[in-house]
Write a protein that holds these residues in place. Structure first.
Motif, PDB file in Angstrom:
ATOM      1  N   ALA A  34       0.520  -2.271  18.271  1.00  0.00           N
ATOM      2  CA  ALA A  34       1.829  -1.905  17.723  1.00  0.00           C
ATOM      3  C   ALA A  34       1.724  -1.843  16.207  1.00  0.00           C
ATOM      4  CB  ALA A  34       2.858  -2.949  18.130  1.00  0.00           C
ATOM      5  N   PRO A  35       2.486  -0.971  15.546  1.00  0.00           N
ATOM      6  CA  PRO A  35       2.442  -0.903  14.086  1.00  0.00           C
ATOM      7  C   PRO A  35       2.828  -2.242  13.455  1.00  0.00           C
ATOM      8  CG  PRO A  35       3.613   0.983  14.974  1.00  0.00           C
ATOM      9  CD  PRO A  35       3.361   0.043  16.123  1.00  0.00           C
ATOM     10  N   ASP A  36       2.249  -2.508  12.301  1.00  0.00           N
ATOM     11  CA  ASP A  36       2.548  -3.701  11.512  1.00  0.00           C
ATOM     12  C   ASP A  36       4.004  -3.635  11.071  1.00  0.00           C
ATOM     13  OD1 ASP A  36       2.854  -5.359   9.157  1.00  0.00           O
ATOM     14  OD2 ASP A  36       0.677  -5.501   9.101  1.00  0.00           O
ATOM     15  N   PRO A  37       4.742  -4.764  11.087  1.00  0.00           N
ATOM     16  CA  PRO A  37       6.143  -4.743  10.630  1.00  0.00           C
ATOM     17  C   PRO A  37       6.295  -4.270   9.187  1.00  0.00           C
ATOM     18  CG  PRO A  37       5.586  -6.863  11.632  1.00  0.00           C
ATOM     19  CD  PRO A  37       4.327  -6.060  11.568  1.00  0.00           C
ATOM     20  N   ASP A  38       5.240  -4.437   8.379  1.00  0.00           N
ATOM     21  CA  ASP A  38       5.303  -3.991   6.977  1.00  0.00           C
ATOM     22  C   ASP A  38       5.057  -2.492   6.838  1.00  0.00           C
ATOM     23  OD1 ASP A  38       5.761  -6.608   6.185  1.00  0.00           O
ATOM     24  OD2 ASP A  38       3.611  -7.022   5.974  1.00  0.00           O
ATOM     25  N   GLY A  39       4.787  -1.816   7.945  1.00  0.00           N
ATOM     26  CA  GLY A  39       4.597  -0.373   7.911  1.00  0.00           C
ATOM     27  C   GLY A  39       3.159   0.080   7.787  1.00  0.00           C
ATOM     28  N   ASP A  40       2.188  -0.837   7.580  1.00  0.00           N
ATOM     29  CA  ASP A  40       0.788  -0.433   7.474  1.00  0.00           C
ATOM     30  C   ASP A  40       0.237  -0.199   8.863  1.00  0.00           C
ATOM     31  OD1 ASP A  40      -1.847   0.014   6.987  1.00  0.00           O
ATOM     32  OD2 ASP A  40      -2.252  -1.897   6.023  1.00  0.00           O
ATOM     33  N   GLU A  41      -0.244   0.987   9.119  1.00  0.00           N
ATOM     34  CA  GLU A  41      -0.769   1.347  10.423  1.00  0.00           C
ATOM     35  C   GLU A  41      -2.182   0.828  10.659  1.00  0.00           C
ATOM     36  OE1 GLU A  41       0.817   3.019  12.917  1.00  0.00           O
ATOM     37  OE2 GLU A  41       2.622   2.905  11.706  1.00  0.00           O
ATOM     38  N   GLY A  42      -2.813   0.241   9.647  1.00  0.00           N
ATOM     39  CA  GLY A  42      -4.187  -0.227   9.829  1.00  0.00           C
ATOM     40  C   GLY A  42      -5.116   0.939  10.103  1.00  0.00           C
ATOM     41  N   LEU A  43      -6.165   0.676  10.839  1.00  0.00           N
ATOM     42  CA  LEU A  43      -7.132   1.713  11.191  1.00  0.00           C
ATOM     43  C   LEU A  43      -7.124   1.891  12.692  1.00  0.00           C
ATOM     44  CD1 LEU A  43      -9.333   3.592  10.056  1.00  0.00           C
ATOM     45  CD2 LEU A  43     -10.966   1.759  10.487  1.00  0.00           C
ATOM     46  N   GLY A  44      -6.845   3.094  13.134  1.00  0.00           N
ATOM     47  CA  GLY A  44      -6.719   3.363  14.559  1.00  0.00           C
ATOM     48  C   GLY A  44      -8.039   3.442  15.289  1.00  0.00           C
ATOM     49  N   PRO A  45      -7.980   3.361  16.623  1.00  0.00           N
ATOM     50  CA  PRO A  45      -9.178   3.518  17.436  1.00  0.00           C
ATOM     51  C   PRO A  45      -9.827   4.874  17.176  1.00  0.00           C
ATOM     52  CG  PRO A  45      -7.338   2.770  18.769  1.00  0.00           C
ATOM     53  CD  PRO A  45      -6.788   3.146  17.424  1.00  0.00           C
ATOM     54  N   LEU A  46     -11.142   4.878  17.092  1.00  0.00           N
ATOM     55  CA  LEU A  46     -11.934   6.078  16.846  1.00  0.00           C
ATOM     56  C   LEU A  46     -11.423   6.844  15.615  1.00  0.00           C
ATOM     57  CD1 LEU A  46     -14.502   7.258  18.050  1.00  0.00           C
ATOM     58  CD2 LEU A  46     -13.098   8.845  19.340  1.00  0.00           C
ATOM     59  N   HIS A  47     -11.133   6.103  14.557  1.00  0.00           N
ATOM     60  CA  HIS A  47     -10.764   6.653  13.262  1.00  0.00           C
ATOM     61  C   HIS A  47     -11.750   6.154  12.227  1.00  0.00           C
ATOM     62  CE1 HIS A  47      -6.992   7.907  14.991  1.00  0.00           C
ATOM     63  NE2 HIS A  47      -6.571   8.363  13.812  1.00  0.00           N
ATOM     64  N   LEU A  48     -12.090   7.017  11.286  1.00  0.00           N
ATOM     65  CA  LEU A  48     -12.932   6.658  10.150  1.00  0.00           C
ATOM     66  C   LEU A  48     -12.006   6.383   8.967  1.00  0.00           C
ATOM     67  CD1 LEU A  48     -15.699   6.477   8.683  1.00  0.00           C
ATOM     68  CD2 LEU A  48     -15.534   8.965   8.350  1.00  0.00           C
ATOM     69  N   GLY A  49     -12.198   5.230   8.330  1.00  0.00           N
ATOM     70  CA  GLY A  49     -11.375   4.873   7.192  1.00  0.00           C
ATOM     71  C   GLY A  49     -12.216   4.527   5.988  1.00  0.00           C
ATOM     72  N   VAL A  50     -11.670   4.770   4.804  1.00  0.00           N
ATOM     73  CA  VAL A  50     -12.303   4.372   3.546  1.00  0.00           C
ATOM     74  C   VAL A  50     -11.340   3.393   2.878  1.00  0.00           C
ATOM     75  CG1 VAL A  50     -13.194   5.119   1.309  1.00  0.00           C
ATOM     76  CG2 VAL A  50     -13.468   6.601   3.326  1.00  0.00           C
ATOM     77  N   TRP A  51     -11.799   2.150   2.710  1.00  0.00           N
ATOM     78  CA  TRP A  51     -10.988   1.076   2.130  1.00  0.00           C
ATOM     79  C   TRP A  51     -11.453   0.786   0.716  1.00  0.00           C
ATOM     80  CZ3 TRP A  51      -6.695  -1.605   3.296  1.00  0.00           C
ATOM     81  CH2 TRP A  51      -6.461  -2.807   2.631  1.00  0.00           C
ATOM     82  N   SER A  52     -10.512   0.739  -0.228  1.00  0.00           N
ATOM     83  CA  SER A  52     -10.809   0.359  -1.607  1.00  0.00           C
ATOM     84  C   SER A  52     -10.621  -1.150  -1.724  1.00  0.00           C
ATOM     85  CB  SER A  52      -9.886   1.084  -2.581  1.00  0.00           C
ATOM     86  OG  SER A  52     -10.025   0.533  -3.877  1.00  0.00           O
ATOM     87  N   VAL A  53     -11.699  -1.871  -2.017  1.00  0.00           N
ATOM     88  CA  VAL A  53     -11.618  -3.326  -2.141  1.00  0.00           C
ATOM     89  C   VAL A  53     -10.746  -3.734  -3.329  1.00  0.00           C
ATOM     90  CG1 VAL A  53     -12.948  -5.446  -2.486  1.00  0.00           C
ATOM     91  CG2 VAL A  53     -13.791  -3.684  -0.909  1.00  0.00           C
ATOM     92  N   PRO A  54     -10.945  -3.168  -4.547  1.00  0.00           N
ATOM     93  CA  PRO A  54     -10.113  -3.613  -5.665  1.00  0.00           C
ATOM     94  C   PRO A  54      -8.638  -3.223  -5.530  1.00  0.00           C
ATOM     95  CG  PRO A  54     -11.619  -1.893  -6.395  1.00  0.00           C
ATOM     96  CD  PRO A  54     -11.980  -2.236  -4.978  1.00  0.00           C
ATOM     97  N   GLU A  55      -8.367  -2.065  -4.912  1.00  0.00           N
ATOM     98  CA  GLU A  55      -6.975  -1.611  -4.767  1.00  0.00           C
ATOM     99  C   GLU A  55      -6.301  -2.182  -3.524  1.00  0.00           C
ATOM    100  OE1 GLU A  55      -6.378   2.631  -5.264  1.00  0.00           O
ATOM    101  OE2 GLU A  55      -8.268   2.747  -6.385  1.00  0.00           O
TER     102      GLU A  55
END
Length: 147
Positions: A34-55
Motif C-alpha cells: 500500500a502507498p506510504d501515508p506520506d505519499g512516497d510510493e517507494g520503489l515498485g516491484p520490477l522497477h529500477l530506481g536511482v536514489w540520491s543519498v545526500p538529497e
C-alpha cells in the motif's frame, strides 16, 4: 560514530549498485504494498530506481520489462546480468545494448535460498569493457561508448 541511512523500498530489493559516490541504483522486489501515508510510493516491484543519498530522494523510478539479476553501475547506466548482459539507461530502464550470446545464469535474488550461482563479472576501471565468467571461458565484451 557512523550514520545509518535508509532508502524507502517497501517491497524488497532484488539488486543494487553504487553509481558514483552519491547515487545508488536499485531494482525493487516482487511484493506489492500500500502507498506510504506520506505519499512516497517507494520503489515498485520490477522497477529500477536511482536514489540520491545526500538529497534523500528518488531521482528516477522506471518500470522494467524483465528481471535484471546482478547489477553493475556505469555512470547513469547499469549492466543487468540476468540470462545475458544488458546495458540499461538508469533513468528510464531502456535497453541500450545487449549480448545474448554471452549466456549467464538467471538469478534474480540478491539473497535467500537459491541453487542458481551468481554471475561472476567485472567492469573495467574505465568502463569500456565487461568481463563475464562462462563455464569454459571468460567473455570480454566491448561496451558502447559512454556519453
Amino acid at each position: 560514530m557512523t550514520a545509518v541511512r535508509t532508502i524507502p523500498v517497501r517491497g524488497g530489493v532484488k539488486s543494487l549498485a553504487w553509481d558514483g559516490n552519491d547515487l545508488v541504483d536499485l531494482v525493487g522486489g516482487g511484493r506489492r504494498w500500500a502507498p506510504d501515508p506520506d505519499g512516497d510510493e517507494g520503489l515498485g516491484p520490477l522497477h529500477l530506481g536511482v536514489w540520491s543519498v545526500p538529497e534523500r530522494r528518488w531521482l528516477h523510478r522506471s518500470p522494467l520489462e524483465r528481471p535484471t539479476g546482478t547489477l553493475l553501475a556505469r555512470g547513469g547506466q547499469v549492466l543487468a546480468l540476468y540470462g545475458h548482459p544488458r546495458l540499461l539507461d538508469a533513468a528510464t530502464g531502456a535497453v541500450l545494448a545487449e549480448w545474448p550470446e554471452a549466456e549467464l545464469p538467471e538469478k534474480d535474488l540478491c539473497f535467500g535460498v537459491t541453487h542458481v550461482p551468481s554471475p561472476v563479472a567485472a567492469l573495467s576501471p574505465d568502463g569500456t569493457r565487461l568481463a563475464v565468467a562462462r563455464p569454459d571461458a571468460v567473455a570480454v565484451i566491448d561496451l558502447p561508448p559512454h556519453p
